[in-house]
Scaffold this motif. Structure first.
Motif, mmCIF file in Angstrom:
data_model
loop_
_atom_site.group_PDB
_atom_site.id
_atom_site.type_symbol
_atom_site.label_atom_id
_atom_site.label_comp_id
_atom_site.label_asym_id
_atom_site.label_seq_id
_atom_site.Cartn_x
_atom_site.Cartn_y
_atom_site.Cartn_z
ATOM 1 N N CYS A 77 2.340 1.540 12.916
ATOM 2 C CA CYS A 77 3.569 2.326 13.032
ATOM 3 C C CYS A 77 3.274 3.821 12.907
ATOM 4 C CB CYS A 77 4.532 1.895 11.931
ATOM 5 S SG CYS A 77 6.052 2.855 11.935
ATOM 6 N N CYS B 274 10.322 -1.917 13.977
ATOM 7 C CA CYS B 274 10.013 -1.771 12.563
ATOM 8 C C CYS B 274 9.829 -3.147 11.959
ATOM 9 C CB CYS B 274 11.159 -1.039 11.850
ATOM 10 S SG CYS B 274 10.920 -0.938 10.074
ATOM 11 N N CYS C 251 2.208 -2.517 8.115
ATOM 12 C CA CYS C 251 2.717 -1.496 9.028
ATOM 13 C C CYS C 251 1.599 -0.745 9.728
ATOM 14 C CB CYS C 251 3.568 -0.475 8.276
ATOM 15 S SG CYS C 251 5.011 -1.191 7.523
#
Ligand code: SF4
Lengths: 314, 648
Positions: free
Chosen positions: B606, B637, B619
């Motif tokens: 991310c 997300c 992430c």
């Protein structure tokens, strides 16, 4: 607009004043007795006494300046003893020849320079751009007096296309074609350096303008690329190039000194060079004042043109 | 203009030198022209310096028997002149004189010019006015004319010519140095020196001068060529070097008298002046180019009419059949100096007729590049569309030819940009610009176009439209200007209007008026709007749907109300928190801590992880997909917010 021009004219007055002071001070630097220096071989005691009285050379410097200024404001630049005629007559006659030469050169360099600059910018990094860039570099590095000699050798001696010197043919000349025939080589030579400078700055100005938001807007409107470049970008670039042309006018007027000597053009430049050699200082003084004043007025004209083009300046 | 030119060059030199000096040198040597110039220059200078050591005949010894020998004559490589003197020897000795005179004139001009510039710039006020008026006066003369006057007064001679040329070049230095000194004397280190009680002279020469020195040297290198040329010119006219002394100019002047019989006598010294000046100019240009930050950044590269589309781009099929605009897998990159910036990294979006979609994100998120890519308005170089398709109904905008794009621009797809002052052409009237937009797509008479333009102005609620057509953009207020831009966008019944931050440059009340105008016009004309903004407040006022962008990708999309009420992506949450609340000014977008990542080197996983409070180990691994998240909604997300407040 008329008010603007009037304002600019008024603003030019102090500049002209400054010019006159500088010229006056330079002449005050003449070593030794000025009257003798000015008169040179014509320095009989009577002449010296008369000139001393005319110029007020026995008075203080500021007083001398005022007398001198008063005289030139009345058009009295004194007398050339070498030529035995009033300085102003000679200067104006010579200056008209210089105006023809320098004016033609200025038109030439503006057109060629703008053209080359625009092509160069539009074809950035292309063959035309590279060729123009090199030519410009060669142009601004070439001593114009030498280029003039080369052109005479090639076009007047080798292939006899143009006359080597003078403004009119001695026999049977005097008309416009004759003038143009004589004008071509010197005007071209005189235009070379200024063309290079204008081309360079036009290229930069165009490239800067083409990055502007309003060019993106013009494209977003769906205008043809030709219209974007030649109408929108060129007009904006022109506004920043015009003052440069004004400055180049000064270099062209100055460069005329060389070109007139090389081509024996009967202008004010060759007059000045001769006058300096013969120490005809009043003639030098008169010539410098007139040319400098003309240059100030020309720059004023360039300002006005720029203002006409750019509404933000009004 | 001389002012702007001087200011321009001054500003350029003003920039602190890059630390990467080796790379600067390398750049210089990569420039063949500059290196050639340097090589020629060094050769000439060395020859001139070594003149006494070289096996040359005495330059002043005359030999009437050997007069006017042509080049390559025995014992005289370049021949002899009218007095039988060896031209090669005279050339090298003459070059020595010309170089010495040019350099001395440059040094004198630099010394006095810099002194005037330093004092004027540092003292300011009356001293400055007085000194600069004087400089202006000198500049008011046609360049060489003043030198002539000085030589006339002092009498012909090389030294007097040198003084004259130096004097007329003083203004260049004075102006350049003054500009930089003014900038420097406002800097902290000068203030500090002043507070420490140093005298003005000590500050000027101890603190300011060292910083100005590089500029003085650059100005010297750009003027020395000129000075050599001009001193040679005066000698050519017979006003400089007097016999027996000779420089290149006087050699040329002497040779001129026998131009027709022995051209080599004048051509050779002229060639030397040319070689000298040309090599200096080549080298100087190279140095200037390398030091000019605008060239490095590509700011002086001309953008072409349409963004480049990569050959290897693969078109993507349409996905939303009822849409007027359907963008699929858009990738736009910037290629700058070997780095690739992925400004847009795979964006999908679509617009139904009459719909308004907001694209929201910080600056640098790729939202504007996305919008400008559609009609090819991203500047190339450095921009480049590398993948994806943009379907305007049945046409892929990245596949059609340039002429088709031109026809569509301003007709089916129109734009409204951010700052209406810079986006309208300053030199054309509003009327000119409006009628031009109309006539680009519908050929008609100017009078008809004028009527239509008036109608358009009325449409955007401008009073007195006939009068307004005659004014220039700078005569209108910001809000008025933006109305004009909107009118222009409506000129040809666009199906899609791309509005790139159209209200950002305006103040709040005007902003509200423009927003309601856009909203009303959209409903009247059924045009779809792609609305780019960084402000969720604006989104809530006009947009039906919203797509949030971060680091070149969409991270969340959905209906405006739903997203506003319950943001799912932590970044969206923060953006919404940034909406200015009445009575709490200053809560702006930059209130989000940290900065968006640079898109030439995105982290794995991310892109928001570094700024995210919910970030967990997973992430930072692998690509995170834009996953469906309820009806008409998607979010990129792994740990989306579920209704709780964002900064909890
Ligand atoms: S994926 Fe992880 S780091 Fe990225 S926004 Fe969601 S929670 Fe934060």
């Amino acid at each position: 607009m008329a008010a603007y021009i009037a304002k600019r004219l008024l603003a030019a007055i102090p500049v002209l004043f400054g010019l006159s002071i500088i010229v006056f001070l330079i002449m005050a630097m003449i070593p030794g007795d000025p009257a003798t220096a000015i008169l040179g071989s014509y320095a009989t005691p009577e002449n010296v006494a008369k000139l001393n009285a005319d110029l007020g050379l026995d008075k203080s410097l500021p007083q001398q300046y005022l007398i001198w200024l008063g005289n030139i404001l009345q058009g009295d630049f004194g007398r050339s003893y070498a030529l035995n005629r009033p300085v102003l007559d000679e200067v104006l006659e010579r200056f008209s020849a210089t105006l023809i030469l320098a004016g033609t050169a200025l038109v030439l360099c503006s057109i060629l320079g703008l053209l080359a600059g625009v092509v160069s910018a539009v074809r950035q990094y292309g063959l035309a751009d590279k060729a123009i860039t090199v030519l410009v570099l060669v142009g601004i590095s070439t001593p114009s007096f030498w280029l003039g000699l080369l052109l005479i050798l090639v076009f007047a001696v080798k292939i006899r296309l143009f006359p080597a010197s003078g403004m009119y043919a001695i026999y049977g000349g005097g008309d416009l074609p004759d003038l143009l025939h004589h004008l071509f080589l010197p005007a071209l030579t005189l235009a070379v350096v200024a063309t290079g400078v204008i081309a360079r700055l036009t290229r930069t100005a165009m490239l800067e303008v083409l990055r502007q938001d309003y060019i993106r807007t013009a494209r977003a409107k769906g205008l043809t690329e030709r219209r974007v470049i030649y109408r929108h970008a060129f007009k904006a670039a022109l506004v920043s190039v015009i003052p440069v042309i004004g400055i180049q006018a000064g270099f062209v007027l100055g460069g005329a000194v060389y070109i007139e000597t090389v081509f024996q053009w009967p202008g004010i430049g060759s007059m000045l060079v001769n006058a300096i050699s013969t120490r005809d200082l009043l003639l030098v003084q008169g010539g410098v004042v007139v040319v400098a004043a003309a240059y100030v007025l020309f720059n004023l004209a360039a300002d006005v043109v720029q203002t006409l083009l750019d509404p933000r300046l009004r | 203009m001389s002012d702007t030119a001087a200011a321009g060059s001054a500003g350029r030199m003003h920039k602190p030198r890059k630390r990467g000096r080796p790379s600067t040198l390398r750049l210089l040597f990569n420039n063949t022209l500059a290196t050639t110039g340097l090589a020629v220059l060094v050769a000439i200078v060395l020859a001139a310096l070594a003149a006494p050591l070289l096996p040359l005949p005495d330059p002043d010894v005359t030999a009437p028997a050997d007069r006017l020998l042509r080049p390559l004559a025995e014992g005289h490589l370049l021949g002899t002149d009218a007095l039988g003197r060896d031209i090669l020897s005279r050339l090298i000795w003459g070059t020595r004189v010309s170089l010495a005179v040019g350099l001395s004139a440059t040094l004198i001009a630099a010394f006095f010019g810099s002194l005037i510039g330093l004092v004027a710039g540092y003292a300011g006020g009356r001293v400055d006015t007085f000194l600069m008026r004087g400089v202006d006066m000198v500049m008011a003369f046609p360049y060489i004319l003043l030198a002539l006057a000085i030589v006339a007064a002092l009498g012909p001679g090389l030294i007097n010519a040198l003084y004259a040329i130096a004097v007329i070049n003083i203004p260049f230095f004075a102006r350049n140095i003054r500009g930089i000194t003014i900038g420097l004397s406002r800097r902290e280190f000068v203030d500090a020196a002043r507070l420490s009680g140093k005298s003005s002279a000590a500050i000027l020469f101890g603190e300011v001068l060292p910083n100005v020195l590089p500029v003085i040297i650059i100005t010297m290198s750009t003027t020395i060529g000129w000075m050599i040329l001009e001193t040679a010119g005066l000698s050519f006219l017979g006003l400089g070097a007097q016999p027996p002394q000779a420089d290149l100019g006087s050699m040329l002047g002497d040779g001129r008298k026998i131009l027709f019989t022995a051209p080599h006598v004048s051509i050779i010294p002229g060639l030397m002046i040319f070689a000298l000046v040309m090599s200096i100019n080549l080298f100087g240009d190279g140095v200037r180019d390398v030091l000019d930050p605008r060239l490095k950044s590509g700011a002086l590269t001309r953008p072409v009419a349409r963004t480049a589309v990569a050959q290897e781009r693969e078109a993507e099929p349409r996905r939303h059949s009822g849409s007027v605009l359907d963008v699929v897998g858009l990738n736009t990159q910037f290629h700058i100096g070997g780095d690739i910036y992925r400004a847009v990294g795979g964006v999908d979006l679509h617009l139904k007729p009459g719909e308004c979609l907001g694209i929201v994100g910080e600056s640098g998120s790729g939202k504007s590049v996305t919008a400008m890519s559609l009609m090819g308005l991203v500047p190339t170089p450095p921009g480049r569309i590398t993948a994806g398709s943009a379907w305007l109904e049945e046409e892929d905008l990245f596949s059609v030819d340039d002429e088709r794009i031109r026809q569509l621009r301003g007709a089916d797809v129109s734009h409204v940009f951010q700052d209406p002052l810079s986006t309208l052409h300053p030199l054309f009237t509003i009327g000119d610009q409006l009628t031009e937009a109309i006539m680009a797509h519908r050929p008609m008479r100017r009078s008809q176009a004028d009527e239509k333009a008036e109608e358009l102005l009325r449409l955007v609620r401008i009073t007195n439209p006939a009068e307004r057509l005659k004014v220039y953009p700078h005569e209108l207020s910001g809000g008025m200007r933006q109305r004009v831009c909107i009118a222009m966008a409506l000129a040809n019944d666009a199906k899609v209007i791309i509005a790139d931050e159209p209200t950002t440059a305006l103040d709040v009340t005007v902003q509200a008026q423009i927003l309601s105008l856009l909203d009303a016009l959209r409903r009247e004309s059924n045009a779809a709007i792609l609305f780019i903004t960084h402000d969720f407040g604006v989104v809530s006022a006009v947009c039906d749907r919203v797509a949030v962008m971060y680091a070149g990708r969409i991270v969340e999309t959905g209906e405006t109300e739903v997203v506003l009420a319950r943001p799912a992506h932590p970044y969206t949450g923060k953006l919404i928190d940034c909406v200015p609340v009445l009575g709490q000014p200053g809560r702006r977008l930059d209130a989000i801590e940290g900065r968006p990542p640079v898109v030439n080197n995105l982290p794995a996983g991310c892109a928001f992880a570094a700024r995210c409070e919910r970030a967990e180990a997973d992430c930072r691994e692998g690509d995170i997909p834009l996953a469906a998240f309820g009806e008409g909604r998607a979010v990129r997300c792994l740990h989306p917010l579920k209704g709780e407040a964002a900064d909890a």
